[in-house]
Design a protein around this motif. Sequence first.
Motif, PDB file in Angstrom:
ATOM      1  N   LYS A  39      42.532  36.723  53.085  1.00  0.00           N
ATOM      2  CA  LYS A  39      41.260  37.448  52.071  1.00  0.00           C
ATOM      3  C   LYS A  39      41.249  39.091  52.339  1.00  0.00           C
ATOM      4  O   LYS A  39      40.561  39.554  51.537  1.00  0.00           O
ATOM      5  CB  LYS A  39      39.983  37.085  52.365  1.00  0.00           C
ATOM      6  CG  LYS A  39      39.863  35.600  52.432  1.00  0.00           C
ATOM      7  CD  LYS A  39      38.184  35.188  52.676  1.00  0.00           C
ATOM      8  CE  LYS A  39      38.115  33.785  52.311  1.00  0.00           C
ATOM      9  NZ  LYS A  39      36.745  33.310  52.795  1.00  0.00           N
ATOM     10  N   ILE A  40      42.235  39.602  53.138  1.00  0.00           N
ATOM     11  CA  ILE A  40      42.363  41.089  53.295  1.00  0.00           C
ATOM     12  C   ILE A  40      43.098  41.628  52.246  1.00  0.00           C
ATOM     13  O   ILE A  40      44.458  41.016  52.400  1.00  0.00           O
ATOM     14  CB  ILE A  40      42.421  41.580  54.810  1.00  0.00           C
ATOM     15  CG1 ILE A  40      41.545  40.717  55.383  1.00  0.00           C
ATOM     16  CG2 ILE A  40      42.697  42.806  54.917  1.00  0.00           C
ATOM     17  CD1 ILE A  40      41.851  41.188  57.192  1.00  0.00           C
ATOM     18  N   THR A  41      42.694  42.559  51.657  1.00  0.00           N
ATOM     19  CA  THR A  41      43.794  43.456  50.880  1.00  0.00           C
ATOM     20  C   THR A  41      43.690  44.826  51.376  1.00  0.00           C
ATOM     21  O   THR A  41      42.814  45.500  51.776  1.00  0.00           O
ATOM     22  CB  THR A  41      43.181  43.120  49.308  1.00  0.00           C
ATOM     23  OG1 THR A  41      41.728  43.865  49.215  1.00  0.00           O
ATOM     24  CG2 THR A  41      43.314  41.843  48.983  1.00  0.00           C
ATOM     25  N   ALA A  47      46.526  50.359  44.008  1.00  0.00           N
ATOM     26  CA  ALA A  47      46.182  48.941  43.674  1.00  0.00           C
ATOM     27  C   ALA A  47      45.698  48.000  44.745  1.00  0.00           C
ATOM     28  O   ALA A  47      46.478  48.167  46.109  1.00  0.00           O
ATOM     29  CB  ALA A  47      47.333  48.042  42.936  1.00  0.00           C
ATOM     30  N   GLU A  48      44.823  47.236  44.995  1.00  0.00           N
ATOM     31  CA  GLU A  48      44.559  46.703  46.157  1.00  0.00           C
ATOM     32  C   GLU A  48      45.460  45.154  46.213  1.00  0.00           C
ATOM     33  O   GLU A  48      45.654  44.320  45.147  1.00  0.00           O
ATOM     34  CB  GLU A  48      43.157  45.858  45.862  1.00  0.00           C
ATOM     35  CG  GLU A  48      42.076  46.955  46.094  1.00  0.00           C
ATOM     36  CD  GLU A  48      41.918  47.393  47.507  1.00  0.00           C
ATOM     37  OE1 GLU A  48      42.220  46.825  48.403  1.00  0.00           O
ATOM     38  OE2 GLU A  48      41.711  48.685  47.741  1.00  0.00           O
ATOM     39  N   THR A  49      46.093  45.189  47.174  1.00  0.00           N
ATOM     40  CA  THR A  49      47.264  44.330  47.546  1.00  0.00           C
ATOM     41  C   THR A  49      47.028  43.417  48.600  1.00  0.00           C
ATOM     42  O   THR A  49      46.709  43.939  49.439  1.00  0.00           O
ATOM     43  CB  THR A  49      48.494  45.019  47.479  1.00  0.00           C
ATOM     44  OG1 THR A  49      48.729  45.889  46.581  1.00  0.00           O
ATOM     45  CG2 THR A  49      49.850  44.127  47.533  1.00  0.00           C
ATOM     46  N   PRO A  50      47.076  41.958  48.439  1.00  0.00           N
ATOM     47  CA  PRO A  50      47.067  41.195  49.576  1.00  0.00           C
ATOM     48  C   PRO A  50      48.221  41.665  50.677  1.00  0.00           C
ATOM     49  O   PRO A  50      49.113  41.841  50.533  1.00  0.00           O
ATOM     50  CB  PRO A  50      47.406  39.713  49.043  1.00  0.00           C
ATOM     51  CG  PRO A  50      47.089  39.901  47.607  1.00  0.00           C
ATOM     52  CD  PRO A  50      47.449  41.335  47.171  1.00  0.00           C
ATOM     53  N   LEU A  51      47.520  41.453  51.937  1.00  0.00           N
ATOM     54  CA  LEU A  51      48.401  41.760  53.167  1.00  0.00           C
ATOM     55  C   LEU A  51      49.716  41.151  53.208  1.00  0.00           C
ATOM     56  O   LEU A  51      50.747  41.605  53.509  1.00  0.00           O
ATOM     57  CB  LEU A  51      47.522  41.597  54.465  1.00  0.00           C
ATOM     58  CG  LEU A  51      46.508  42.716  54.871  1.00  0.00           C
ATOM     59  CD1 LEU A  51      46.133  42.513  56.306  1.00  0.00           C
ATOM     60  CD2 LEU A  51      47.041  44.037  54.583  1.00  0.00           C
ATOM     61  N   ASN A  52      49.588  39.647  52.759  1.00  0.00           N
ATOM     62  CA  ASN A  52      50.898  38.971  52.916  1.00  0.00           C
ATOM     63  C   ASN A  52      51.862  39.348  51.672  1.00  0.00           C
ATOM     64  O   ASN A  52      52.935  38.776  51.802  1.00  0.00           O
ATOM     65  CB  ASN A  52      50.519  37.567  52.700  1.00  0.00           C
ATOM     66  CG  ASN A  52      49.986  37.112  51.748  1.00  0.00           C
ATOM     67  OD1 ASN A  52      49.457  37.995  50.565  1.00  0.00           O
ATOM     68  ND2 ASN A  52      49.522  35.989  51.497  1.00  0.00           N
ATOM     69  N   GLN A  53      51.656  40.268  50.881  1.00  0.00           N
ATOM     70  CA  GLN A  53      52.566  40.642  50.087  1.00  0.00           C
ATOM     71  C   GLN A  53      52.913  42.288  50.424  1.00  0.00           C
ATOM     72  O   GLN A  53      53.808  42.472  49.817  1.00  0.00           O
ATOM     73  CB  GLN A  53      51.851  41.022  48.652  1.00  0.00           C
ATOM     74  CG  GLN A  53      51.642  39.673  48.004  1.00  0.00           C
ATOM     75  CD  GLN A  53      50.906  39.741  46.526  1.00  0.00           C
ATOM     76  OE1 GLN A  53      50.870  40.795  46.153  1.00  0.00           O
ATOM     77  NE2 GLN A  53      50.358  38.642  46.093  1.00  0.00           N
TER      78      GLN A  53
END
Length: 185
Positions: A39-41, A47-53
């Motif tokens: 859930k963390i970006t 741009a708000e990007t998910p950590l797993n990306q």
Amino acid sequence: MIKEILTKADEKMNKTIDVLKKDLASMKAGRATPAMLDKITAEYYGAETPLNQLANISVPEPRTLLIQPWDKNSLSDIERAILKSDLGLNPSSDGSVIRLIIPELTEETRKKLVKDVKKTGEQSKVAIRSIRRECNDKLKNLKKESDISEDEIKKSEDDIQSKTNKFVKEIDDIITKKEKDILSI
């Protein structure tokens, strides 16, 4: 038409179960899992990007998460995002990777976590019941609009009730398993 309504309800109920499983996986339960960070970006080039990306997330030890950003320039943004999150974890960085140490759960923390798990499960049950109500409303409207027999409507309502019971039991099983996991850590 009835079959379509029941199929849609079934799909929505399955999605509710999937969301519940994701929510429970992202809860901090004393063990490190990459799903905790789902859930963390972090802000990455505006741009708000998910950590797993943004990074490779691994579990080298049972209570340690290792975050290895693909772009070293995003390291501080990732750290900031973790600090701002509701996880309550302090990232430690060596300039190329971030380590997150998951603390042992105290008895008080376990009880709070179990309470949160039950609350999440209850919200999922409410969602399932809401889907049932929506489906029953559509069936009643269908009865008014067309020449579908009372027996067909009754059978369909029974079907949706049995689906509801099945999914509520599945939620209970998932919650019970998660509670045991938390209390046995």
